[in-house]
Design a protein around this motif. Structure first.
Motif, PDB file in Angstrom:
ATOM      1  N   VAL A  62    -113.975 -10.375  -9.295  1.00  0.00           N
ATOM      2  CA  VAL A  62    -115.126  -9.687  -8.700  1.00  0.00           C
ATOM      3  C   VAL A  62    -116.440 -10.299  -9.191  1.00  0.00           C
ATOM      4  O   VAL A  62    -117.397 -10.420  -8.419  1.00  0.00           O
ATOM      5  CB  VAL A  62    -115.065  -8.165  -8.975  1.00  0.00           C
ATOM      6  CG1 VAL A  62    -116.357  -7.471  -8.557  1.00  0.00           C
ATOM      7  CG2 VAL A  62    -113.879  -7.542  -8.250  1.00  0.00           C
ATOM      8  N   LEU A  66    -119.205 -11.601  -6.676  1.00  0.00           N
ATOM      9  CA  LEU A  66    -120.576 -11.087  -6.715  1.00  0.00           C
ATOM     10  C   LEU A  66    -121.592 -12.209  -6.920  1.00  0.00           C
ATOM     11  O   LEU A  66    -122.625 -12.238  -6.243  1.00  0.00           O
ATOM     12  CB  LEU A  66    -120.729 -10.037  -7.819  1.00  0.00           C
ATOM     13  CG  LEU A  66    -120.097  -8.672  -7.570  1.00  0.00           C
ATOM     14  CD1 LEU A  66    -120.157  -7.815  -8.840  1.00  0.00           C
ATOM     15  CD2 LEU A  66    -120.782  -7.965  -6.419  1.00  0.00           C
ATOM     16  N   THR A  82    -126.850  -7.801 -11.031  1.00  0.00           N
ATOM     17  CA  THR A  82    -125.779  -6.954 -10.495  1.00  0.00           C
ATOM     18  C   THR A  82    -124.481  -7.185 -11.256  1.00  0.00           C
ATOM     19  O   THR A  82    -123.750  -6.237 -11.566  1.00  0.00           O
ATOM     20  CB  THR A  82    -125.583  -7.214  -8.987  1.00  0.00           C
ATOM     21  OG1 THR A  82    -126.824  -7.000  -8.317  1.00  0.00           O
ATOM     22  CG2 THR A  82    -124.525  -6.299  -8.400  1.00  0.00           C
ATOM     23  N   SER A  85    -124.638  -5.432 -14.544  1.00  0.00           N
ATOM     24  CA  SER A  85    -124.376  -4.006 -14.326  1.00  0.00           C
ATOM     25  C   SER A  85    -122.885  -3.752 -14.129  1.00  0.00           C
ATOM     26  O   SER A  85    -122.328  -2.787 -14.654  1.00  0.00           O
ATOM     27  CB  SER A  85    -125.148  -3.497 -13.109  1.00  0.00           C
ATOM     28  OG  SER A  85    -126.524  -3.528 -13.343  1.00  0.00           O
ATOM     29  N   TYR A  86    -122.240  -4.617 -13.364  1.00  0.00           N
ATOM     30  CA  TYR A  86    -120.805  -4.490 -13.105  1.00  0.00           C
ATOM     31  C   TYR A  86    -119.997  -4.599 -14.401  1.00  0.00           C
ATOM     32  O   TYR A  86    -119.102  -3.789 -14.656  1.00  0.00           O
ATOM     33  CB  TYR A  86    -120.366  -5.556 -12.095  1.00  0.00           C
ATOM     34  CG  TYR A  86    -118.878  -5.625 -11.897  1.00  0.00           C
ATOM     35  CD1 TYR A  86    -118.203  -4.615 -11.215  1.00  0.00           C
ATOM     36  CD2 TYR A  86    -118.139  -6.693 -12.399  1.00  0.00           C
ATOM     37  CE1 TYR A  86    -116.832  -4.673 -11.035  1.00  0.00           C
ATOM     38  CE2 TYR A  86    -116.769  -6.760 -12.221  1.00  0.00           C
ATOM     39  CZ  TYR A  86    -116.114  -5.740 -11.545  1.00  0.00           C
ATOM     40  OH  TYR A  86    -114.760  -5.795 -11.371  1.00  0.00           O
ATOM     41  N   ALA A  90    -117.691  -1.722 -16.071  1.00  0.00           N
ATOM     42  CA  ALA A  90    -116.262  -1.940 -16.302  1.00  0.00           C
ATOM     43  C   ALA A  90    -115.916  -1.712 -17.767  1.00  0.00           C
ATOM     44  O   ALA A  90    -114.923  -1.040 -18.093  1.00  0.00           O
ATOM     45  CB  ALA A  90    -115.869  -3.353 -15.876  1.00  0.00           C
ATOM     46  N   SER A  93    -116.068   2.018 -18.600  1.00  0.00           N
ATOM     47  CA  SER A  93    -114.946   2.710 -17.975  1.00  0.00           C
ATOM     48  C   SER A  93    -113.654   2.462 -18.753  1.00  0.00           C
ATOM     49  O   SER A  93    -112.889   3.394 -19.034  1.00  0.00           O
ATOM     50  CB  SER A  93    -114.789   2.245 -16.530  1.00  0.00           C
ATOM     51  OG  SER A  93    -113.684   2.869 -15.931  1.00  0.00           O
ATOM     52  N   ALA A 167    -125.827  -0.795  -8.365  1.00  0.00           N
ATOM     53  CA  ALA A 167    -124.641  -0.682  -7.520  1.00  0.00           C
ATOM     54  C   ALA A 167    -123.456  -1.394  -8.173  1.00  0.00           C
ATOM     55  O   ALA A 167    -122.311  -0.972  -8.034  1.00  0.00           O
ATOM     56  CB  ALA A 167    -124.913  -1.261  -6.140  1.00  0.00           C
ATOM     57  N   GLY A 168    -123.755  -2.459  -8.902  1.00  0.00           N
ATOM     58  CA  GLY A 168    -122.694  -3.162  -9.627  1.00  0.00           C
ATOM     59  C   GLY A 168    -122.034  -2.280 -10.662  1.00  0.00           C
ATOM     60  O   GLY A 168    -120.825  -2.340 -10.870  1.00  0.00           O
ATOM     61  N   SER A 170    -121.532   0.919 -10.509  1.00  0.00           N
ATOM     62  CA  SER A 170    -120.645   1.898  -9.876  1.00  0.00           C
ATOM     63  C   SER A 170    -119.332   1.282  -9.387  1.00  0.00           C
ATOM     64  O   SER A 170    -118.393   2.002  -9.106  1.00  0.00           O
ATOM     65  CB  SER A 170    -121.363   2.580  -8.712  1.00  0.00           C
ATOM     66  OG  SER A 170    -121.631   1.655  -7.688  1.00  0.00           O
ATOM     67  N   MET A 171    -119.310  -0.044  -9.285  1.00  0.00           N
ATOM     68  CA  MET A 171    -118.088  -0.703  -8.825  1.00  0.00           C
ATOM     69  C   MET A 171    -117.029  -0.647  -9.894  1.00  0.00           C
ATOM     70  O   MET A 171    -115.872  -0.782  -9.679  1.00  0.00           O
ATOM     71  CB  MET A 171    -118.373  -2.154  -8.452  1.00  0.00           C
ATOM     72  CG  MET A 171    -119.246  -2.264  -7.234  1.00  0.00           C
ATOM     73  SD  MET A 171    -119.689  -3.950  -6.854  1.00  0.00           S
ATOM     74  CE  MET A 171    -118.121  -4.665  -6.502  1.00  0.00           C
TER      75      MET A 171
END
Length: 171
Positions: A62, A66, A82, A85-86, A90, A93, A167-168, A170-171
């Motif tokens: 990903v 991206l 982004t 942020s991703y 991750a 999480s 937005a990254g 939230s992925m």
């Protein structure tokens, strides 16, 4: 407003730490209960290790998508922010899952031991053991979002772009 969210997130993480300590301090039960609990914990952690190894390949895939896709569409800086942020999303999480699994597998035998004495005590241990994961997911998620927004706003100076690259996360 982001600082208020950051403060609330810190409260959720601190709550999780205190509740985890409460659960761990409870009696794990008899030697047989401890032995079974150790096997369950070992199996759960082996599962997580395997799952996280698989997820790490997906995360790398990903990241590449991206970087390439967003660089072509919106520019490299936007793509890089982004991706940052991703990666933060991750990591947080996966961290919530890891620490939640640590506590929940330890709470099982403590709940069973408490049930031998008193239903209300067993319910408390079970409830608090499960709440660690829930509060960590919410706390770390809000912590990451609020901090990233504050940092991205400082970097970009643009509230729309700072919010957009989240937005990254939230992925």
């Amino acid at each position: 407003m982001a600082w208020y969210a950051f403060g609330a997130a810190l409260l959720a993480v601190v709550y999780s730490i205190f509740v985890a300590r409460y659960v761990i301090r409870k009696s794990p039960g008899t030697e047989l209960m401890k032995k079974i609990s150790d096997y369950v914990h070992e199996g759960a952690m082996a599962f997580l290790k395997r799952e996280y190894r698989t997820i790490s390949w997906f995360i790398v895939f990903v990241i590449i998508l991206l970087l390439v896709g967003l660089s072509l569409q919106r520019g490299f800086t936007y793509a890089l922010l982004t991706v940052i942020s991703y990666v933060v999303g991750a990591f947080l999480s996966l961290s919530a899952g890891y620490f939640g699994m640590q506590i929940s597998t330890r709470a099982n035998t403590r709940t069973a031991d408490a049930a031998r004495r008193n239903f209300a005590e067993a319910l408390n241990v079970a409830f608090f053991g499960g709440s660690v994961m829930g509060m960590l997911v919410v706390g770390l998620g809000l912590l990451g979002l609020s901090l990233l927004y504050i940092i991205m706003l400082k970097i970009t100076g643009d509230t729309v772009m700072a919010a957009s690259v989240l937005a990254g996360f939230s992925m």
